[in-house]
Design an enzyme around this catalytic site. Sequence first.
Site, PDB file in Angstrom:
ATOM      1  CG  ASN A 113      -0.413   0.663   2.427  1.00  0.00           C
ATOM      2  OD1 ASN A 113      -0.475   1.896   2.556  1.00  0.00           O
ATOM      3  ND2 ASN A 113       0.172  -0.110   3.332  1.00  0.00           N
ATOM      4  CG  PHE A 117      -0.448   9.091   7.052  1.00  0.00           C
ATOM      5  CD1 PHE A 117      -0.422   7.732   7.332  1.00  0.00           C
ATOM      6  CD2 PHE A 117       0.561   9.892   7.579  1.00  0.00           C
ATOM      7  CE1 PHE A 117       0.594   7.188   8.114  1.00  0.00           C
ATOM      8  CE2 PHE A 117       1.574   9.349   8.362  1.00  0.00           C
ATOM      9  CZ  PHE A 117       1.581   8.000   8.621  1.00  0.00           C
ATOM     10  CB  SER A 176       3.653   5.337   7.392  1.00  0.00           C
ATOM     11  OG  SER A 176       2.752   4.680   8.233  1.00  0.00           O
ATOM     12  CG  ASN A 178       3.188   4.657   1.624  1.00  0.00           C
ATOM     13  OD1 ASN A 178       4.000   4.284   0.772  1.00  0.00           O
ATOM     14  ND2 ASN A 178       2.458   3.808   2.328  1.00  0.00           N
ATOM     15  CB  THR A 179       4.181  10.518   5.201  1.00  0.00           C
ATOM     16  OG1 THR A 179       2.808  10.139   5.131  1.00  0.00           O
ATOM     17  CG2 THR A 179       4.275  11.992   5.558  1.00  0.00           C
ATOM     18  CE  LYS A 217       2.798   0.025  12.788  1.00  0.00           C
ATOM     19  NZ  LYS A 217       1.410  -0.114  12.352  1.00  0.00           N
ATOM     20  CG  ASN A 246       4.308   1.095   9.457  1.00  0.00           C
ATOM     21  OD1 ASN A 246       3.613   0.668   8.518  1.00  0.00           O
ATOM     22  ND2 ASN A 246       3.999   2.169  10.143  1.00  0.00           N
TER      23      ASN A 246
END
Length: 364
Positions: A113, A117, A176, A178-179, A217, A246
């Site tokens: 994915n 966010f 994460s 993706n940021t 995390k 993650n």
Amino acid sequence: MNKLLETISLRLIRHLPAETAHSTTIKLLKLGFASSKDLKDSELSETISNVLGLEFRNPIGVAAGFDKDGEVFDQLAQLGPGFVEAGTLTLEPQAGNPRPRVFRLSSDNAVINRYGFNNKGIMNGLQRLSKRKDKSAILGVNIGINKDTQTPVEDYLECLTHARDIADYVTVNVSSPNTPGLRSFQQVEKLEELLNTLIKASLKNNDANRPLPLLLKIAPDLRNEDIHEIVDVAVSSGISGIIVSNTTTSRPKNLLDAKQHEQGGLSGAPLFELSTQKLAQTYLAAKKRIPVIGVGGVDSAETAYTKVKAGASLIQLYTALTYKGPRLFSEINKGLSKALKNDNIEHISEAVGIEADYWVSKEV
Ligand SMILES: Cc1cc2nc3c(=O)[nH]c(=O)nc-3n(C[C@H](O)[C@H](O)[C@H](O)COP(=O)(O)O)c2cc1C
């Protein structure tokens, strides 16, 4: 919902594109599907007691990302998990990356994915979560930052300030993929500044009798040395626990599905070994000062038990839920209970970390 209906719904949902499948699942949950009483059955509820100063009825939780906007906490709680982590929520609402942004790697029992966010903002999520009725499951709120923010530390702080009187614990997501820039908060100097700021705020919730555990995390793509430094910074700043891990930006060589080249974070079965090794490294670095929560590729009682033996006091899962459905919670809890009995282990806490050394030295 009976087992046949559940199997049929799962098959139908799996024919939809991955993101539509997820939003359909959330809609079905809202409509009251999948709330069978027998799914509440957890043989481990008697044995699990206190982790993070909280009472967990069992050690299996829903990982962040499944209920991003806190829309279905009560419905998920009815399916039997010990805890549900809502989010990631950011200060401002944001749309996330362009679609398609989530991909099923069916031949690998995995997902990639790059949602970025997408969420309706922390106030929206918390408003809904504040009305939760089911208190049998613990509520975690996972916080992150908006893609275009110029004030990341302040944003985390504001999210925490809003969440601290509603959540049972709050997770600081610095992992994460993706940021852009988010994972840079795993560098020790930046992390130290962030955590010191947040810890102070976490101590100021309205109920002095209810200290708010703050969790961190982390990513599975960190080196062992990084993990040692991060754990030391986390412990000395007062963090209550660490979630490992993650999704990964790495791609194991043995992936089969052609979608493996999509950009984003990989989760599910191919993440199991890597995340379990990082869990064991974190557990050993923490030296029992704080508990570690294991997540990544758990899809059975066996994989859950392996996480416990590698160092997990609690376990979370997401991807396997999309492949196997909600019966997984009771299946894992029953299987874990049985495995502990077979090994003559009275309480799950006695099994935590007994194979950590093996996992650290294992080639993964
Ligand atoms: C579609 C999807 C969305 C996710 N979104 C988030 C998120 O918003 N915040 C977060 O901390 N983790 C998120 N995750 C990561 C999961 O919480 C978990 O750490 C990871 O998927 C490994 O567990 P699993 O193999 O059981 O899925 C997401 C995972 C998936 C598959």
